[in-house]
Structure formats: structure tokens, C-alpha cells
Design an enzyme around this catalytic site. Structure first.
Site, PDB file in Angstrom:
ATOM      1  N   CYS A 114       0.807  -1.234   0.000  1.00 26.93           N
ATOM      2  CA  CYS A 114       0.000   0.000   0.000  1.00 26.93           C
ATOM      3  C   CYS A 114       0.837   1.280   0.000  1.00 26.93           C
ATOM      4  CB  CYS A 114      -0.934   0.009   1.198  1.00 26.93           C
ATOM      5  SG  CYS A 114      -2.024  -1.415   1.191  1.00 26.93           S
ATOM      6  N   HIS A 276      -3.816   7.034   1.262  1.00 29.31           N
ATOM      7  CA  HIS A 276      -4.024   5.724   0.621  1.00 29.31           C
ATOM      8  C   HIS A 276      -5.446   5.286   0.939  1.00 29.31           C
ATOM      9  CE1 HIS A 276      -4.066   1.559  -0.233  1.00 29.31           C
ATOM     10  NE2 HIS A 276      -3.973   1.190   1.032  1.00 29.31           N
ATOM     11  N   ASN A 306      -9.946  -0.600  -2.513  1.00 26.73           N
ATOM     12  CA  ASN A 306      -8.522  -0.398  -2.196  1.00 26.73           C
ATOM     13  C   ASN A 306      -7.691  -0.937  -3.365  1.00 26.73           C
ATOM     14  OD1 ASN A 306      -5.891  -0.643  -1.246  1.00 26.73           O
ATOM     15  ND2 ASN A 306      -6.493  -1.389   0.780  1.00 26.73           N
TER      16      ASN A 306
HETATM   17  O1  UT7 Z   1      -4.555  -1.336   2.501  1.00 24.20           O
HETATM   18  C1  UT7 Z   1      -3.970  -2.347   3.254  1.00 24.20           C
HETATM   19  C2  UT7 Z   1      -4.184  -2.099   4.670  1.00 24.20           C
HETATM   20  N1  UT7 Z   1      -5.441  -2.667   5.084  1.00 24.20           N
HETATM   21  C3  UT7 Z   1      -6.193  -1.985   5.892  1.00 24.20           C
HETATM   22  O2  UT7 Z   1      -5.900  -0.879   6.263  1.00 24.20           O
HETATM   23  C4  UT7 Z   1      -7.434  -2.683   6.402  1.00 24.20           C
HETATM   24  C5  UT7 Z   1      -7.692  -2.290   7.833  1.00 24.20           C
HETATM   25  N2  UT7 Z   1      -8.817  -3.020   8.409  1.00 24.20           N
HETATM   26  C6  UT7 Z   1     -10.087  -2.822   8.003  1.00 24.20           C
HETATM   27  O3  UT7 Z   1     -10.349  -2.031   7.114  1.00 24.20           O
HETATM   28  C7  UT7 Z   1     -11.185  -3.576   8.736  1.00 24.20           C
HETATM   29  O4  UT7 Z   1     -10.613  -4.295   9.790  1.00 24.20           O
HETATM   30  C8  UT7 Z   1     -11.972  -4.543   7.820  1.00 24.20           C
HETATM   31  C9  UT7 Z   1     -12.838  -3.739   6.871  1.00 24.20           C
HETATM   32  C10 UT7 Z   1     -11.037  -5.438   7.049  1.00 24.20           C
HETATM   33  C11 UT7 Z   1     -12.901  -5.426   8.656  1.00 24.20           C
HETATM   34  O5  UT7 Z   1     -13.761  -4.630   9.436  1.00 24.20           O
HETATM   35  P1  UT7 Z   1     -13.888  -4.901  11.000  1.00 24.20           P
HETATM   36  O6  UT7 Z   1     -14.885  -3.955  11.493  1.00 24.20           O
HETATM   37  O7  UT7 Z   1     -12.523  -4.822  11.591  1.00 24.20           O
HETATM   38  O8  UT7 Z   1     -14.480  -6.361  11.042  1.00 24.20           O
HETATM   39  P2  UT7 Z   1     -13.885  -7.697  11.690  1.00 24.20           P
HETATM   40  O9  UT7 Z   1     -12.768  -8.218  10.861  1.00 24.20           O
HETATM   41  O10 UT7 Z   1     -13.642  -7.462  13.149  1.00 24.20           O
HETATM   42  O11 UT7 Z   1     -15.103  -8.677  11.533  1.00 24.20           O
HETATM   43  C12 UT7 Z   1     -16.378  -8.420  12.191  1.00 24.20           C
HETATM   44  C13 UT7 Z   1     -17.382  -9.450  11.730  1.00 24.20           C
HETATM   45  C14 UT7 Z   1     -16.882 -10.886  11.842  1.00 24.20           C
HETATM   46  O12 UT7 Z   1     -17.963 -11.703  12.224  1.00 24.20           O
HETATM   47  P3  UT7 Z   1     -18.187 -12.135  13.761  1.00 24.20           P
HETATM   48  O13 UT7 Z   1     -16.939 -12.903  14.133  1.00 24.20           O
HETATM   49  O14 UT7 Z   1     -18.321 -10.869  14.526  1.00 24.20           O
HETATM   50  O15 UT7 Z   1     -19.412 -12.957  13.718  1.00 24.20           O
HETATM   51  C15 UT7 Z   1     -16.489 -11.250  10.436  1.00 24.20           C
HETATM   52  O16 UT7 Z   1     -16.580 -12.630  10.182  1.00 24.20           O
HETATM   53  O17 UT7 Z   1     -17.684  -9.268  10.336  1.00 24.20           O
HETATM   54  C16 UT7 Z   1     -17.518 -10.511   9.635  1.00 24.20           C
HETATM   55  N3  UT7 Z   1     -17.098 -10.207   8.268  1.00 24.20           N
HETATM   56  C17 UT7 Z   1     -17.973  -9.976   7.265  1.00 24.20           C
HETATM   57  N4  UT7 Z   1     -19.311  -9.975   7.227  1.00 24.20           N
HETATM   58  C18 UT7 Z   1     -19.886  -9.689   6.034  1.00 24.20           C
HETATM   59  C19 UT7 Z   1     -15.831 -10.078   7.794  1.00 24.20           C
HETATM   60  N5  UT7 Z   1     -15.872  -9.776   6.484  1.00 24.20           N
HETATM   61  C20 UT7 Z   1     -17.182  -9.691   6.146  1.00 24.20           C
HETATM   62  C21 UT7 Z   1     -17.846  -9.411   4.928  1.00 24.20           C
HETATM   63  N6  UT7 Z   1     -19.187  -9.409   4.934  1.00 24.20           N
HETATM   64  N7  UT7 Z   1     -17.187  -9.107   3.805  1.00 24.20           N
END
Ligand code: UT7
Length: 349
Positions: A114, A276, A306
């Protein structure tokens, strides 16, 4: 004093628009989840067989070169940032050199994910300042759609990424106060594995397991790429999203402030921050933390997702095309991602 200026800028995004709704065909997700957590509404996917990371880079580069008022034969160095190269090796720099029929110039690939474009810009800036080169093509291009896990298993990663390319031509200028003022590069490898694509690779982590103890070198060598890796989804990117998020919201403001302080400037002096495009929530947090108004920050993750190394040049190009970056403006580029690596560049347009 010689400084580097952006003499031309271009971008390319593939025609195919993929909405959040479209992704429901492949995985258990929802438009509401994706928009709420990331701000993304749609992204672009390259043509499966007719477009590659290099062909998209060619399109963006053509525009940047034309806008700089030069030809591909005038380019005397290429710095190409990508994490999704056409080949594991050689890098995309030489493929771009070949495709654009450039001279036998140097071509360097940068693998900083990134923050790749900002790193690449910084490398090019040093060559310009020292008078080594006069026309450097700096490119960020990604074809993520070819290497994502489109099952529910990979949904936390797959819904975020999109394809595209951005490019700039860097040239020397002695015009007082104009150009790249400074660049700032950082890394912290402690968390290298929390946002990574492990396989194929030479790390041999799996082969350290007890069950492989009796394997000889030749057998292990053949396991560089295995059916098990494919079956277990280990050939796809892995990301601990919340851990990346937590670090990003600290490092983004830090590296932006570092750039401002190095030039005796403050957040109020920024005309346009191009962060970014990792997650709209991260950009909004950074904006709030630095006390920036909406007119001072550019986001387009809603439309492209992204695009990793391409996100900064694509956003910069659109901001410029929309007249939101004008001559004399103070522009700050900032990125954070896998590695971790993070970086900023401050420039007077
Ligand atoms: O550019 C490279 C650098 N990358 C970044 O900067 C990414 C930084 N991180 C993020 O943007 C966020 O952490 C994400 C968007 C990737 C994820 O969001 P989050 O609010 O941190 O969600 P999480 O990973 O804590 O997941 C929460 C819930 C989980 O379910 P449970 O365990 O609470 O039942 C996941 O399984 O959301 C679920 N989940 C989804 N649900 C629907 C994860 N991905 C999805 C999805 N659709 N696509």
C-alpha cells in the site's frame, strides 16, 4: 535548488464495475456490511485475460507521459510499484519498458504494497535531486481480482480490493518552492505476517512442522507450491483487519505530521491530503485527528475499493482532474500497509 515536480499524471481503471451486490453471488456478505465497515460501494475488475497489471500501467503511463509533453522514448528511468505483478519474476518494470518501446533504460520494481507508490516516488525523487535522471516514470498498478478468495472464507479481504493503475512523470525544476519538499519512509517488520500472502514463498513455515522432519531437500523444494496450499486457501492474502486498522490510525497521522513539521508547516497549511484508500473509516479518523475540513481530503474508495499501490496516484489524478489540486497547492500523500510500511510525501504543486 533542484526539486522534483510532477510534470504529468494519468490513471486507468478497467471498465467492469463490480458492485457490493454483485459479490453476493460468490460469498456471504452484504452491501450494508461493506459500506458500513469500509465505505466501499463498488470497485473495478480487470478483463480476466486481456488486461494485466502491466497493461493497465501502460494506459495510465501513456496519459501521464502525454500530459508531461514528452514521449515514451524520453523516459530515462522507471520505478514500478505493485504487489500483483504479471510474473513472480521478472518485475513489471521491464514489461512496461517493453510494451511502451522505451530505450534500454533502468527499470526498478518496488514491493511495498500500500505504501509502494509513495516509496517509489521517494526513490525517483532522489535520482532527480542528484541530477541523475530527467524524466522518471513512477507507476502504481494492481490486478487484485486475479488473486482473491471469492468464497466466504476470504470475504474480509476480497470485498475490499479493486484493480487500477496510476502514473506520474517526475522532472527536475528549479522554480522556487515548487515540487516535492520531502518524503518520509518507515517500516516495522514485527507484524509482517498479519497482512501477507504467504504462498508460494521460500519461508518454509509449514515445512518446519514435525510431520515433514524426514523430508529431504528435494522433496521440500517440490512443496514450494502444493495442492494443500490451494485447498487451505493459503495462496490468498491473509489479513488481521482489526490489527491493521489499529496501527494505521496511529501511523497515518504520525507520518503526516512528520512531513509537515520537517517543513515548518501545520495541518491548516494542507490544501489536499491524499490518503491511501484503505478504508474510508481510516481516512475519516485521520481527517478528524488532524482537524482537516472535507475540502482538504480526497477520497474515492467508494468507487474503486482499495487499489493498493495504485490508490494514491489514482486519487491524486482524480483530485487534479476535478480542479481540487491547483498550482501552488500544498499536497500531502500518505500511505500505510502490509509490512508494516508507511510513508508520506509533501509537495507544492
Ligand atoms: O490497505 C492495506 C491495509 N489494510 C487496511 O488498512 C485494512 C484495515 N482493516 C479494516 O479495514 C477492517 O478491519 C476490515 C474492513 C477489514 C474489517 O472490518 P472490522 O470492522 O474490523 O471487522 P472484523 O474483521 O472485526 O469482523 C467483524 C465481523 C466478523 O464476524 P463475527 O466474528 O463478529 O461474527 C467477520 O466474520 O464481520 C464478519 N465479516 C464480514 N461480514 C460480512 C468479515 N468480512 C465480512 C464481509 N461481509 N465481507
Amino acid at each position: 535548488m533542484i526539486r522534483s515536480v510532477i510534470a504529468g499524471i494519468g490513471m486507468y481503471v478497467p471498465e467492469q464495475v463490480v458492485t457490493n451486490q454483485d459479490l453476493l453471488k460468490y460469498m456471504d456478505t452484504s452491501d450494508a456490511w461493506i459500506q458500513e465497515r469500509t465505505g466501499i460501494q463498488e470497485r473495478r475488475y480487470a478483463h480476466r485475460t486481456q488486461e494485466t497489471t502491466t497493461t493497465m500501467a501502460v494506459e495510465a503511463s501513456r496519459i501521464a507521459i502525454e500530459r508531461a509533453g514528452i514521449t515514451p522514448q524520453d523516459i530515462d528511468f522507471i520505478v514500478f510499484a505493485t504487489l500483483s505483478p504479471d510474473y513472480y519474476f521478472p518485475g513489471c518494470g521491464v514489461l512496461l519498458q517493453r510494451a511502451m518501446k522505451m530505450r534500454e533504460i533502468g527499470a526498478l520494481d518496488v514491493r511495498n504494497q500500500c505504501s509502494g507508490f509513495v516509496y517509489a516516488l521517494s526513490v525517483a525523487d532522489q535520482f532527480i535531486r542528484t541530477g541523475t535522471y530527467k524524466n522518471i516514470l513512477v507507476v502504481g498498478s494492481e490486478k487484485h481480482s486475479f488473486g482473491l478468495d471469492f468464497t466466504t472464507r476470504g470475504r474480509n479481504v476480497s470485498v475490499i480490493f479493486g484493480d487500477g493503475a496510476g502514473a506520474v512523470v517526475l522532472q527536475p525544476s528549479t522554480e522556487e518552492g515548487r515540487g516535492i519538499l520531502s518524503t518520509h519512509l518507515h517500516s516495522d517488520g514485527d507484524s509482517a505476517e498479519i497482512l501477507a500472502m504467504y504462498n508460494p514463498g521460500t519461508h518454509a513455515n509449514h515445512w518446519k512442522e514435525e510431520k515433514y522432519a524426514d523430508f529431504d531437500d528435494a522433496e521440500i523444494g517440490q512443496m514450494f507450491f502444493s495442492h494443500a496450499m490451494i485447498d487451505n486457501g493459503q495462496i490468498y492474502p491473509y489479513m488481521d483487519g482489526p490489527a491493521v486498522f489499529k496501527k494505521a490510525v496511529i501511523k497515518f497521522p504520525e507520518v503526516i505530521m512528520e512531513a509537515l513539521q520537517a517543513n515548518n508547516l501545520g495541518p491548516a497549511d494542507i490544501n489536499m491530503l491524499i490518503p491511501h484508500q484503505a478504508n474510508l473509516r481510516i481516512a475519516q479518523f485521520v481527517q478528524q485527528k488532524l482537524g482537516l475540513g472535507d475540502h482538504q481530503v480526497y477520497n474515492n474508495i467508494q468507487r474503486y475499493g482499495n487499489t493498493t499501490a495504485a490508490s494514491v496516484p489514482i486519487a491524486l489524478c482524480e483530485a487534479w482532474q476535478e480542479g481540487r489540486v491547483k498550482p501552488g497547492d500544498l499536497v500531502c500523500l500518505a500511505a500505510f500497509g502490509s509490512g508494516f510500511t508507511w510513508a508520506s510525501a509533501l509537495l507544492r504543486w
